[in-house]
Design a protein around this motif. Structure first.
Motif, mmCIF file in Angstrom:
data_model
loop_
_atom_site.group_PDB
_atom_site.id
_atom_site.type_symbol
_atom_site.label_atom_id
_atom_site.label_comp_id
_atom_site.label_asym_id
_atom_site.label_seq_id
_atom_site.Cartn_x
_atom_site.Cartn_y
_atom_site.Cartn_z
ATOM 1 N N ASN A 1 20.054 60.670 55.970
ATOM 2 C CA ASN A 1 20.966 60.061 54.990
ATOM 3 C C ASN A 1 20.330 59.986 53.611
ATOM 4 O OD1 ASN A 1 23.424 59.548 56.088
ATOM 5 N ND2 ASN A 1 22.884 57.513 56.866
ATOM 6 N N TYR B 1 17.992 59.610 61.711
ATOM 7 C CA TYR B 1 19.325 59.357 61.143
ATOM 8 C C TYR B 1 19.287 58.814 59.705
ATOM 9 C CZ TYR B 1 23.932 57.323 60.494
ATOM 10 O OH TYR B 1 25.159 56.982 59.978
ATOM 11 N N GLN C 1 22.787 49.264 67.776
ATOM 12 C CA GLN C 1 22.045 49.936 66.711
ATOM 13 C C GLN C 1 21.655 51.360 67.088
ATOM 14 O OE1 GLN C 1 19.029 47.331 65.242
ATOM 15 N NE2 GLN C 1 18.798 48.582 63.418
ATOM 16 N N ARG D 1 19.863 48.660 50.742
ATOM 17 C CA ARG D 1 19.662 49.027 52.152
ATOM 18 C C ARG D 1 18.395 49.844 52.379
ATOM 19 N NH1 ARG D 1 25.894 49.190 54.222
ATOM 20 N NH2 ARG D 1 26.097 46.935 53.981
ATOM 21 N N GLU E 1 17.494 59.418 66.550
ATOM 22 C CA GLU E 1 17.737 58.034 66.155
ATOM 23 C C GLU E 1 16.899 57.685 64.920
ATOM 24 O OE1 GLU E 1 20.070 56.144 68.109
ATOM 25 O OE2 GLU E 1 19.955 55.230 66.132
ATOM 26 N N PHE F 1 22.642 54.904 68.432
ATOM 27 C CA PHE F 1 23.839 55.729 68.577
ATOM 28 C C PHE F 1 23.532 57.133 69.078
ATOM 29 C CE2 PHE F 1 24.590 52.789 65.132
ATOM 30 C CZ PHE F 1 25.886 52.370 65.338
ATOM 31 N N ASN F 2 22.292 57.539 68.920
ATOM 32 C CA ASN F 2 21.979 58.956 69.064
ATOM 33 C C ASN F 2 21.482 59.303 70.459
ATOM 34 O OD1 ASN F 2 22.194 60.221 66.166
ATOM 35 N ND2 ASN F 2 21.373 58.148 65.957
#
Ligand code: ADP
Ligand code: ADP
Length: 229
Positions: free
Chosen positions: A106, A102, A90, A77, A99, A92-93
């Protein structure tokens, strides 16, 4: 150099629907590849195999020699960025900054590096100054660019786009085509996109595969597939 290899892939949905049948595709680094075909041909299914959202029922998919399977998923990924057909699936923020941050967060990217990478990605897609905007109140073309920036920020080897121009007006379409071509050229990122809009194919792709009822019935350079006499 070989980037993605799909070998003898079949995909059967739980209900017995054979969505992909003996698919063999090799994609080289820097290629721009279009997968065309009518609705239901298997394009979305194939795309979900590229980043492990689905696993082949049989056969293999590799990215830079690494097999797309559960144990390699986080590595895969980072290499394969996905831009969905519907940007709202796609985003969400509550801000553009968050966005794009994010995926980086991670990956435990923080501090100066986080800010630099976000600024870099937003600059490329032409959304500098949009950091505090809500992604939900942007135009379709701008939403697509936010999605693209959040994928770019991860520095992927390949970007996979499902129907990238589907919801855009003609100006948005030509703008996005120009952007995707420049990302490919300047950053060397491989592009794979699905479309049923054949008009954009010669503008964006150098290779084309035609998918029908789960099978590749034709493939080659855009010239060969489109202008073969
Ligand atoms: P495309 O993206 O080209 O429109 P899809 O990959 O979505 O094609 O679909 C390929 C085939 O698989 C179609 O026959 C479709 O109905 C079927 N299909 C897609 N998703 C599912 C699912 N979740 N369960 C069963 N069949 C599915
Ligand atoms: P996976 O590896 O299973 O796809 P993700 O890390 O992509 O997991 O997403 C984990 C959860 O976070 C999912 O429920 C997904 O819907 C949600 N999610 C994905 N992308 C974002 C995002 N940019 N902002 C907030 N939530 C997200």
């Amino acid at each position: 150099m070989e980037l993605i290899k799909v070998s003898e892939v079949n995909y059967v949905y739980n209900d017995g629907n054979l969505a992909l049948k003996n698919i063999n595709i090799t994609i080289s680094k820097g290629d721009k590849v279009a997968i065309i075909g009518p609705n239901g041909a298997g394009k979305s299914t194939l795309f979900q195999l590229f980043n492990g959202l689905l696993q082949p029922t049989s056969g293999t998919v590799t990215v830079e020699g690494l097999q797309v399977c559960k144990k390699n998923l986080s590595k895969i990924r980072c290499k394969v960025g996905m831009v969905f057909q519907d940007s709202d699936d796609q985003l969400f923020n509550s801000t553009v900054f968050q966005e794009v941050a994010y995926g980086l967060l991670n990956m435990h990217i923080t501090g100066e590096k986080l800010y630099e990478t976000i600024a870099w990605a937003l600059e490329i897609v032409g959304l500098k100054g949009y950091e505090k905007r809500s992604p939900h109140n942007l135009s379709g073309g701008e939403k697509k660019k936010v999605a693209l920036a959040s994928v770019l920020a991860m520095k992927p080897k390949v970007i996979v786009l499902d129907e990238p121009t589907a919801s855009l007006d003609p100006h948005g379409v030509s703008n996005l085509i120009e952007l995707l071509n420049s990302i490919n050229k300047e950053l060397g990122i491989t592009m794979i996109f699905a479309t049923h809009d054949v008009d954009i194919v010669p503008l964006l792709a150098d290779r084309v595969y035609l998918l029908s009822k789960g099978e590749i019935i034709c493939g080659g350079t855009t010239e060969e597939v489109f202008y073969r006499k």
